[in-house]
Scaffold this active site. Sequence first.
Site, PDB file in Angstrom:
ATOM      1  CD  GLU A   1      -3.585  -2.738   7.619  1.00 27.47           C
ATOM      2  OE1 GLU A   1      -2.413  -2.680   6.973  1.00 27.47           O
ATOM      3  OE2 GLU A   1      -4.063  -1.808   7.062  1.00 27.47           O
TER       4      GLU A   1
ATOM      5  CE  LYS B   1      -0.127   3.349   4.589  1.00 29.68           C
ATOM      6  NZ  LYS B   1      -0.060   3.334   5.979  1.00 29.68           N
TER       7      LYS B   1
ATOM      8  CD  GLU C   1      -2.666   5.435   6.906  1.00 27.06           C
ATOM      9  OE1 GLU C   1      -2.808   5.599   5.620  1.00 27.06           O
ATOM     10  OE2 GLU C   1      -2.027   5.066   7.547  1.00 27.06           O
TER      11      GLU C   1
ATOM     12  N   GLY D   1       2.449   2.084  10.800  1.00 29.97           N
ATOM     13  CA  GLY D   1       3.300   3.033  10.545  1.00 29.97           C
ATOM     14  C   GLY D   1       3.957   3.480  12.004  1.00 29.97           C
TER      15      GLY D   1
ATOM     16  CG  ASN E   1      -1.770   1.356   1.269  1.00 30.69           C
ATOM     17  OD1 ASN E   1      -1.733   2.140   0.477  1.00 30.69           O
ATOM     18  ND2 ASN E   1      -2.274   1.387   2.473  1.00 30.69           N
TER      19      ASN E   1
ATOM     20  CB  SER F   1       5.268  -2.059  11.987  1.00 31.70           C
ATOM     21  OG  SER F   1       4.800  -0.709  12.536  1.00 31.70           O
TER      22      SER F   1
ATOM     23  CG  HIS G   1      -5.736   1.684   5.250  1.00 33.41           C
ATOM     24  ND1 HIS G   1      -5.331   2.905   6.422  1.00 33.41           N
ATOM     25  CD2 HIS G   1      -4.817   0.980   5.075  1.00 33.41           C
ATOM     26  CE1 HIS G   1      -3.931   2.279   6.630  1.00 33.41           C
ATOM     27  NE2 HIS G   1      -3.737   1.453   5.726  1.00 33.41           N
TER      28      HIS G   1
HETATM   29  P1  PGA Z   1       2.761   0.178   7.621  1.00 35.85           P
HETATM   30  O1  PGA Z   1       1.146   0.499   7.042  1.00 35.85           O
HETATM   31  O2  PGA Z   1       3.235  -1.013   7.043  1.00 35.85           O
HETATM   32  O3  PGA Z   1       3.642   1.339   7.301  1.00 35.85           O
HETATM   33  O4  PGA Z   1       2.609  -0.019   9.363  1.00 35.85           O
HETATM   34  C1  PGA Z   1       0.497  -0.684   6.786  1.00 35.85           C
HETATM   35  C2  PGA Z   1      -0.792  -0.186   6.334  1.00 35.85           C
HETATM   36  O5  PGA Z   1      -1.207   0.961   6.603  1.00 35.85           O
HETATM   37  O6  PGA Z   1      -1.331  -0.919   5.405  1.00 35.85           O
END
Ligand code: PGA
Length: 248
Positions: A168, A12, A100, A174, A10, A210, A98
């Site tokens: 997740e 982003k 976000e 992140g 992803n 992560s 997601h």
């Molecule tokens: P990350 O993000 O691997 O940077 O923690 C995962 C995601 O948002 O799908």
Amino acid sequence: MASRKLIAGNWKMNGLTGDSRERVVAMADFLRRQGGGAPEVLVCPPFTQLAALAPLAAAAGMALGAQDCHPEISGAFTGDMSAEMLKDAGCAYVIIGHSERRWGHGEGDTLIAAKVKAAWRAGLKAIICVGEREADRDSGQALTVVESQMIASIPQGANAENTVLAYEPVWAIGTGKTAKSNDISEMHDFIHAYLSKMGVSGIRILYGGSVKADNANEIMNIKHVDGVLVGGASLKVEEFQKIVTAAD
Ligand code: PGA
């Protein structure tokens, strides 16, 4: 029967077309060297890059996905993108719900379910994201929160062909904090049991939050972890390649 693992990147809101093209070309070379038998690899770049990257991804045997869609086919929805437009741009997948989007854009389960139906209508596979916040886990509510998200955001009609689930934990995205193996195991067992109760089997369940080259193998060896959804580490080609290798 064990399903083919899915390694999803992803990206982003990162990179311009030139950067992304270089990343896809490097992944294509890598996958060619790997030969057959590799896991399914998916990349989800920003909207503006989808059409340009589609032929490169297809030639590399990589799937292309988007990061969100609107529930309607078309209309006066300024700034939005329909699932049909994503399909038209060359996508096979779309990430929906997601964290976000849930927490950054106030999206609730009802909207997420409508987006999932839109994805299916357009012939896309929906990657439905669920996950608890830190306070939920600390108060022992992680399973309950994820269950309520699944009840309200997975429409009737989900099957292994049209849907992927991604667990997740919000606090792991992140942050560099990964969930403990036994917590991942408990949650993936729980999600698997919930899907079985719905009468569907074979839906892949990804872990995200992560994921990196040095923890991917351990995570993907946990029962009912059928792949990973990778944010930050998917932007670094070598790191992402190691994660793909770790799926074996
Ligand atoms: P990350 O993000 O691997 O940077 O923690 C995962 C995601 O948002 O799908």
